[in-house]
Design an enzyme around this catalytic site. Structure first.
Site, PDB file in Angstrom:
ATOM      1  CG  ASN A  10       3.908  -0.745   5.236  1.00  0.00           C
ATOM      2  OD1 ASN A  10       3.142  -0.255   6.063  1.00  0.00           O
ATOM      3  ND2 ASN A  10       5.083  -1.271   5.570  1.00  0.00           N
ATOM      4  CE  LYS A  12       7.749   1.474   5.473  1.00  0.00           C
ATOM      5  NZ  LYS A  12       9.163   1.231   5.489  1.00  0.00           N
ATOM      6  CG  HIS A  96       7.325  -4.327   7.626  1.00  0.00           C
ATOM      7  ND1 HIS A  96       8.372  -3.523   8.043  1.00  0.00           N
ATOM      8  CD2 HIS A  96       7.079  -3.989   6.341  1.00  0.00           C
ATOM      9  CE1 HIS A  96       8.725  -2.736   7.040  1.00  0.00           C
ATOM     10  NE2 HIS A  96       7.961  -3.000   5.993  1.00  0.00           N
ATOM     11  CD  GLU A  98       9.823  -0.242   8.675  1.00  0.00           C
ATOM     12  OE1 GLU A  98       8.612  -0.043   8.833  1.00  0.00           O
ATOM     13  OE2 GLU A  98      10.435   0.071   7.631  1.00  0.00           O
ATOM     14  CD  GLU A 167       8.680  -5.417   2.493  1.00  0.00           C
ATOM     15  OE1 GLU A 167       8.270  -4.552   1.724  1.00  0.00           O
ATOM     16  OE2 GLU A 167       8.583  -5.342   3.724  1.00  0.00           O
ATOM     17  N   GLY A 173      13.454   1.519   2.441  1.00  0.00           N
ATOM     18  CA  GLY A 173      13.583   2.928   2.812  1.00  0.00           C
ATOM     19  C   GLY A 173      14.974   3.492   2.583  1.00  0.00           C
ATOM     20  CB  SER A 213      14.013   1.321  -2.536  1.00  0.00           C
ATOM     21  OG  SER A 213      14.443   1.703  -1.248  1.00  0.00           O
TER      22      SER A 213
END
Ligand code: PEP
Length: 251
Positions: A10, A12, A96, A98, A167, A173, A213
């Site tokens: 991904n 991003k 996702h 985010e 996730e 991250g 991660s």
């Protein structure tokens, strides 16, 4: 039931066009020698076309990170699934963290997008996961269950085109990974839940990726777990060598 592992990057909101093409070329070059793992890259909208030309006729699938649920019309700034298909996209993410927590997408919107992506014939990668405060409050499974229920079992009938990405938000991250056992516990819960939402046969065929991660040094341990069928990779997917090492770990 043997499920072919699926490792997807991904990217991003990273890279410029030249970097995106270069990264795609490096992934394709390394992926040539790899079999037995499905590989994909979810790239920024504006580079889907250019990267798609590099991935065309290779064993690396082209993907997008989001799509709007309407087919066309007055939705300024949005990108439809049809547009992504037109450029060769084969899979697309929804939900996702985010998009849920930074862009503030509601569960209703995530569900509509999931439906549109699957109904248009793409592989849907539906992301679920709890925030740290939710884990600390013992709400992990309840949060994941609610996010899974954004999906509509009656419409999602082909298990090969449904992928769940677990996730944990606190691991994305941050360099902090769920332990193999922590991840496996939630993956097993998701599979069991799919057994109830669909049936046991369907649930046994859906790939459940781990994301958060994942790096070359922890990928093997995670992907050796019974219900972990690949990874959704953020930071480590921006370098072809680390991404390919994770793909190798999925063999
Ligand atoms: C992601 O964004 O899906 C992700 C897992 O990111 P990272 O690997 O950087 O934690």
């Amino acid at each position: 039931m043997t499920r072919v592992k699926f490792v997807a990057g991904n990217w991003k909101m990273n890279t410029n066009k030249a970097q995106a093409v270069e990264l795609a070329k490096a992934v394709v070059a390394g992926a040539k020698a790899i079999s037995g793992v499905q590989i994909g890259c979810a790239v920024p909208f504006v580079y889907v076309d250019a990267v798609g030309q590099v991935l065309n006729d290779t064993n690396v699938m082209l993907g997008a990170q989001d799509a709007y649920f309407e087919k066309n019309g007055a939705f300024t700034g949005e990108i439809s699934v049809e547009m992504l298909k037109d450029l060769g996209a084969k899979f697309c993410l929804t939900g996702h963290s985010e998009r849920r927590h930074v862009i503030k997408e509601t569960p209703e919107l995530v569900g509509k997008k999931a439906d549109a992506i699957y109904s248009a014939g793409l592989t849907l990668v539906h992301c679920v996961g709890e925030k740290l405060e939710e884990r600390d409050a013992n709400k992990t499974l309840a949060v994941v269950e609610a996010q899974m229920k954004e999906l509509q079992p009656a419409k999602l009938t082909d298990p090969s085109r449904l992928v769940i990405a677990y996730e944990p938000v606190w691991a994305i991250g941050t360099g902090r990974t769920a332990t193999d056992a922590q991840a496996q516990e939630v993956h097993a819960f998701i599979r069991d839940l799919m057994g109830k939402m669909w049936n046991a046969d369907f649930a046994s065929k859906v790939r459940i990726q781990y994301g958060g991660s994942m790096k070359p040094d922890n990928a093997k341990g995670l992907m050796s777990q019974k219900d972990i069928d690949g990874g959704l990779i953020g930071g480590a997917a921006l370098k072809a060598d680390s991404f390919l090492k994770i793909v190798e770990a999925g063999k």
